[in-house]
Design an enzyme around this catalytic site. Structure first.
Site, PDB file in Angstrom:
ATOM      1  CB  CYS A   1     -61.138  68.334  26.791  1.00  0.00           C
ATOM      2  SG  CYS A   1     -59.820  69.466  26.282  1.00  0.00           S
TER       3      CYS A   1
ATOM      4  CD  GLU B   1     -63.481  71.254  31.273  1.00  0.00           C
ATOM      5  OE1 GLU B   1     -64.637  71.503  30.879  1.00  0.00           O
ATOM      6  OE2 GLU B   1     -62.852  70.246  30.916  1.00  0.00           O
TER       7      GLU B   1
END
Length: 227
Positions: A2, A105
């Site tokens: 993340c 992402e």
């Protein structure tokens, strides 16, 4: 992994979503809402201070002062390792929550990567489990920074990445923050109650997002990819 967050709402709005049942929470954050928040910056973080829920700004990234030259600055901590000697002191005394609207992402080959915005299907705020070092800073901001706890993405959640942040419901986020909860119990909690892949959805977004200085609500807007 993340490494980029969408924190488009204000600190006060995130506090309201937490539905804190005790004394009035306190918003001390000065960070502006951002749909492209990156590591190495100060971001709103929820923690308990003297039995009060506080949201203030902490540095995203952590490295212990004794580890300079030995380990890199971390932005995430694997849930499988938070009981080790490096992370366990933070689990005992620095449990925190990072509120967000989503995270990003990337897929594809280097030089041609496509970013994706991942969020709850309900589009409700996310409460990401985090741990922070809250002691005095000697030389580097990362000595008193935070990291986001990540877990296996269960076979590639959203077909985007093999890791994901541990996202909690508001009720479980309140438990994670409770200083009465032991470190062992807190670790068991995040292993057992993290929201599963079926709670999330995702869409492609502009590749401009790859520039950390890039801002604007259009960055997180859905992008229709050619078939």
């Amino acid at each position: 992994m993340c490494g980029r967050l969408d924190q488009s709402h204000s600190a006060s709005e995130y506090l309201a979503a937490m539905q804190w049942p005790q004394s009035n929470p306190f918003a001390a954050s000065q960070a502006a809402p951002s749909d492209n928040a990156s590591p190495g910056t100060y971001r709103p973080l929820m923690r308990i201070v003297d039995d009060q829920l506080v949201i203030d700004d902490w540095f995203w990234g952590y490295r212990a002062s004794w580890a300079v030259g030995k380990v890199p600055i971390a932005i995430n901590a694997r849930i499988e390792k938070i009981a080790n000697r490096y992370w366990s002191p933070l689990v005992r005394t620095g449990r925190a929550i990072i509120p967000a609207d989503g995270w990003y992402e990337w897929t594809g080959e280097k030089g041609n990567k496509q970013p994706w915005h991942i969020h709850l299907k309900s589009r409700a705020p996310l409460f990401l489990a985090a741990i922070a070092a809250t002691g005095p800073c000697r030389e580097n901001a990362c000595e008193t920074g935070f990291v986001i706890v990540t877990a296996d993405a269960e076979g590639g959640m959203v077909d985007v990445h093999d890791r994901r942040p541990v996202v909690l419901s508001a009720a479980d986020a309140r438990l994670w923050l409770d200083p009465v909860l032991s470190a062992d119990a807190a670790e068991r909690l995040v292993r057992s109650v993290a929201l599963g892949p079926d709670e999330f959805e995702w869409h492609a977004v502009s590749r401009e997002l790859g520039r950390s200085a890039s801002e604007g609500p259009h960055r997180a807007a859905q992008l229709d990819l050619p078939l």
